[in-house]
Motif scaffolding. Sequence first.
Motif, mmCIF file in Angstrom:
data_model
loop_
_atom_site.group_PDB
_atom_site.id
_atom_site.type_symbol
_atom_site.label_atom_id
_atom_site.label_comp_id
_atom_site.label_asym_id
_atom_site.label_seq_id
_atom_site.Cartn_x
_atom_site.Cartn_y
_atom_site.Cartn_z
ATOM 1 N N GLN A 123 0.851 -1.180 0.000
ATOM 2 C CA GLN A 123 0.000 0.000 0.000
ATOM 3 C C GLN A 123 0.892 1.237 0.000
ATOM 4 O O GLN A 123 2.000 1.204 0.538
ATOM 5 C CB GLN A 123 -0.914 0.030 1.232
ATOM 6 N N PRO A 124 0.427 2.336 -0.616
ATOM 7 C CA PRO A 124 1.247 3.557 -0.659
ATOM 8 C C PRO A 124 1.623 4.023 0.749
ATOM 9 O O PRO A 124 0.797 4.009 1.678
ATOM 10 C CB PRO A 124 0.318 4.573 -1.337
ATOM 11 N N GLY A 125 2.885 4.369 0.892
ATOM 12 C CA GLY A 125 3.356 4.909 2.163
ATOM 13 C C GLY A 125 3.616 3.876 3.239
ATOM 14 O O GLY A 125 3.925 4.245 4.388
ATOM 15 N N ARG A 126 3.485 2.590 2.866
ATOM 16 C CA ARG A 126 3.731 1.542 3.864
ATOM 17 C C ARG A 126 4.755 0.560 3.322
ATOM 18 O O ARG A 126 4.846 0.333 2.118
ATOM 19 C CB ARG A 126 2.433 0.815 4.197
ATOM 20 N N GLU A 127 5.510 0.005 4.209
ATOM 21 C CA GLU A 127 6.536 -0.945 3.805
ATOM 22 C C GLU A 127 5.892 -2.211 3.236
ATOM 23 O O GLU A 127 4.997 -2.793 3.843
ATOM 24 C CB GLU A 127 7.401 -1.296 5.006
ATOM 25 N N THR B 235 -5.177 -6.018 -8.000
ATOM 26 C CA THR B 235 -5.271 -4.902 -7.065
ATOM 27 C C THR B 235 -6.610 -4.948 -6.340
ATOM 28 O O THR B 235 -7.566 -5.578 -6.787
ATOM 29 C CB THR B 235 -5.144 -3.551 -7.790
ATOM 30 N N GLY B 236 -6.673 -4.271 -5.245
ATOM 31 C CA GLY B 236 -7.905 -4.130 -4.486
ATOM 32 C C GLY B 236 -7.791 -2.959 -3.547
ATOM 33 O O GLY B 236 -6.689 -2.482 -3.254
ATOM 34 N N THR B 237 -8.934 -2.486 -3.062
ATOM 35 C CA THR B 237 -8.961 -1.372 -2.124
ATOM 36 C C THR B 237 -9.920 -1.701 -0.995
ATOM 37 O O THR B 237 -11.126 -1.867 -1.238
ATOM 38 C CB THR B 237 -9.417 -0.069 -2.821
ATOM 39 N N PRO B 238 -9.426 -1.843 0.203
ATOM 40 C CA PRO B 238 -10.339 -2.144 1.315
ATOM 41 C C PRO B 238 -11.214 -0.935 1.627
ATOM 42 O O PRO B 238 -10.763 0.209 1.568
ATOM 43 C CB PRO B 238 -9.391 -2.464 2.476
ATOM 44 N N GLY B 239 -12.476 -1.188 1.904
ATOM 45 C CA GLY B 239 -13.378 -0.084 2.208
ATOM 46 C C GLY B 239 -14.629 -0.546 2.900
ATOM 47 O O GLY B 239 -14.932 -1.738 2.984
ATOM 48 N N THR B 240 -15.398 0.438 3.393
ATOM 49 C CA THR B 240 -16.710 0.147 3.964
ATOM 50 C C THR B 240 -17.805 0.381 2.943
ATOM 51 O O THR B 240 -18.900 -0.163 3.070
ATOM 52 C CB THR B 240 -16.950 1.031 5.203
ATOM 53 N N GLU C 281 -7.990 1.741 5.207
ATOM 54 C CA GLU C 281 -9.181 1.889 4.376
ATOM 55 C C GLU C 281 -8.950 2.900 3.254
ATOM 56 O O GLU C 281 -8.333 3.950 3.456
ATOM 57 C CB GLU C 281 -10.375 2.348 5.224
ATOM 58 N N GLY C 282 -9.434 2.534 2.078
ATOM 59 C CA GLY C 282 -9.360 3.435 0.932
ATOM 60 C C GLY C 282 -8.024 3.468 0.229
ATOM 61 O O GLY C 282 -7.857 4.179 -0.769
ATOM 62 N N GLN C 283 -7.045 2.707 0.722
ATOM 63 C CA GLN C 283 -5.720 2.712 0.111
ATOM 64 C C GLN C 283 -5.617 1.621 -0.952
ATOM 65 O O GLN C 283 -5.936 0.456 -0.706
ATOM 66 C CB GLN C 283 -4.636 2.497 1.165
ATOM 67 N N PHE C 284 -5.164 2.020 -2.121
ATOM 68 C CA PHE C 284 -4.974 1.098 -3.242
ATOM 69 C C PHE C 284 -3.921 0.055 -2.850
ATOM 70 O O PHE C 284 -2.819 0.396 -2.424
ATOM 71 C CB PHE C 284 -4.515 1.899 -4.456
ATOM 72 N N THR C 285 -4.267 -1.225 -3.001
ATOM 73 C CA THR C 285 -3.381 -2.305 -2.572
ATOM 74 C C THR C 285 -2.978 -3.146 -3.774
ATOM 75 O O THR C 285 -3.841 -3.625 -4.516
ATOM 76 C CB THR C 285 -4.079 -3.209 -1.537
ATOM 77 N N THR C 286 -1.683 -3.294 -3.972
ATOM 78 C CA THR C 286 -1.160 -4.115 -5.059
ATOM 79 C C THR C 286 -0.793 -5.488 -4.518
ATOM 80 O O THR C 286 -0.066 -5.599 -3.520
ATOM 81 C CB THR C 286 0.082 -3.467 -5.702
#
Length: 828
Positions: free
Chosen positions: A345-349, A391-396, A367-372
């Motif tokens: 995820q952007p900004g995370r290791e 890809t996926g994006t976790p959300g409510t 939540e809401g972060q684009f995940t590769t």
Amino acid sequence: MRRFLFLPLTFLLLIFPLLIAAQPIQYGQNPTINGLLESIRSDSLIRTVRDLEAFQTRYCLNGNRWEVAAYLKKRFLDMGITDVKLDSFVINRNGTAYWQANVVATIPGTRNPDELMVIGGHYDSINMNDLNRAPGANDNASGTAGTLELARVVMQTGFKPDITLKFVAFAAEELGLYGGYFMANTLKNQGKKVSLMLNMDMIAVERRSRPNWSVLAYFYGAQDTMPAVAQKYAPLYAGIQVVPDYSGSSDHVPFVLNGFPSLFFFIGDSDPNYHTSGDLLSACNPDYMEEVVKITGAVMVGEQWLPKPVRNTVVRDGGDGQSLHCSWTPGSGRPASSWVVKFEQPGREPDSVETTQPSVLITGLTEGQFTTITIIPRTGAEDFGFPSQVTGTPGTIPSAVSEIADTPDQTSIHLTWKASPELDVTGYRVYRSGLFEEKGDLVSGDLITTTYYEDEPGSTDGYWYYRVVSVDGDGNESHEGEPVRSRLIELNPGILLVDETLNGTGVLLQPSDDQVDDFYSETLSGWSVTFHDADEMKGAKLADLGRYSTVIWVGDDLVDQTMAFAAADDIGSYLQAGGHFVYSGYKPERAFYDNPSNTVTLPEESFMLEKLGVKEIYHVNSTYFNHAVAVDPGMNDVHLDSSKTKSSMKYHLNNITTMQPAEGAEILQVYGTGYADGTAAAKLKGLPVAIRTGKGPGSAVVLTYPLYYTKPADAKLFLSAILNDWGETALGADLPDGLHADCLHLFPAWPNPFNGQVRLKFYNGHDHAIQLSVFDMLGREVTTLVREELPAGHHQISWNPVSQASGVYFCVLRAGNQTSMIKLVLVK
């Protein structure tokens, strides 16, 4: 730092997961492939080409053909291959039987010996000017040398193939792919499984500097992904680019026709010494040849040794804003023992996990972060397969519904969509609007729990725009995705011109969009025509076609007819509803049947046979067409326009196929040429190039030549005869009710709404000073498109508002004291 938590799905089922601690993954070159490719040597390739060139000729009817075959057999035996055979067959030429022999060296597989991979190239050569001097260094001592070299390095390195490898030097390719047909047909008749056929033909001529080296990899039909396979290996294992191209005739074609996956490497038509006595080793580039052989070798090893990428990957949103579940189907080929799954995820290791289960649950996401998510199959410490990425994006809030499809008929529009993969979705709602930019009204009522809805929207001047949203257990609606446009099938009088021609540079045989549009505007002047750019509109579907009583589909280039292929079912439904259809373009069998063969007998229930009335397609290379000869008394001859064809081809076109009509279809025109009877160039003379299935509802006309290259007056007369037979109404009578022939009228724009270029068509009944302007919602003039004296008749212009913002605009046409206005909707 907070870490991702990875759990396989089986954990949720209270089964202890088998996870392997994450290890740093250095995905790149495979050592097994590298070890084999490092043994390939250009001096070994040179030796083979030099030896084959020394035979003076390898023409397959020459008496030395058995000497050549014996040389090749000995080379294979000297490598230590014990199973080497001369696989003989006979060809008949002018009443004489000539025995030939494919040279086949077999290295048995260790894991799946009943599965085969064929690697080869033909060893015969030809020079039509002097059959006794056909050195054939590039064509095709180079491909034969590549075949021998790959067999040599397999034996030298001790590589143990999983499947059985058959290295083949094919005989009698130049006279008709005889060796390829003999082997492919034999394997098919024996029920053998051929996982891949690799063919090398003419792989030794490249005059550009090394960074610009490339080789063509040929594909056969819209579903053929083999060039993409080669493109995976090229950057890792060879200093050469792989460029996909279509068709190409060599020994792989019989394998394609027998249903065996095939990949053909070829330099293209760039060898000036092709089929001449100048095709010598001195004109070849051995270093380039080595790179092509390396790509072939990488594919040969990798496609059997490495696990295939995973398939059917599904990412499901947990609905809690913190989790994603990913599952997949293992790829075919060598089984993967585990899968390395990377998440970022952007900004995370980024992190990774290795699992033996084909599923993973990820929690602790933002939540809401684009995940590769990258999934890499693995069979050993260093044997990684090619990765797959999703890809996926976790959300409510549920994600947008995808794959919404429409199927209109005369009264209803049937909608389907892909089921939401999210775990907490309980149903769907459908909204309809007459405007692209508006969500519109809820038409589905209660929550839909299936993925189907039928709507009866009534008629509209434009399109209906449908949006489908998913709804979760808390009542949250998903984001609105791109709406799908649709409308009823009405078959209103008028013509839709669907242009699939690639926008070319405007030089000879590469027409631009504007040139094609101008030609058909002139050819169809006097008729009510709406233009539909298939490339700009991403194809054409039933909702586009069904508004009009006649559709004319043109493909005036040789590059790509995949849009016609994709639309075949919709065209069939349009004809079933009673519409009329004309197809004009190169090789309609490529547009509607997806077959590379020169002779195609259409199977029962095929689109071309059932809907277009074509029973057989026949083509011969090196034949030349310059006019269509009318055989129906209601039709006219159509001649090529010399300003659009090449003088070097004597103002002819090649690549024009011929047809045979099915029962009930009629021949309208036959192949005409300026070449003398009895010559090879005139071989197709007199065979059908225009067929019609009838004059009533649901009838079609197929032309195997592209009308764009013909004289406009001839094409206009020919199309007018067809349209008149179908009862189309010429202009003057096509104006809306209440208008007359001397009026001023601005027709509805196309497309509208639009997000790029919009076409504007208008009619003026008298010679007039015309002004056509565009205004914004505040009445401010945005641009003036036309301000000039124009003759009476129909006119068309395009507007591409690059700098204007999205919104509503008004297009106003003025002439004297007359005015006509339409609304435009720009969506960016």
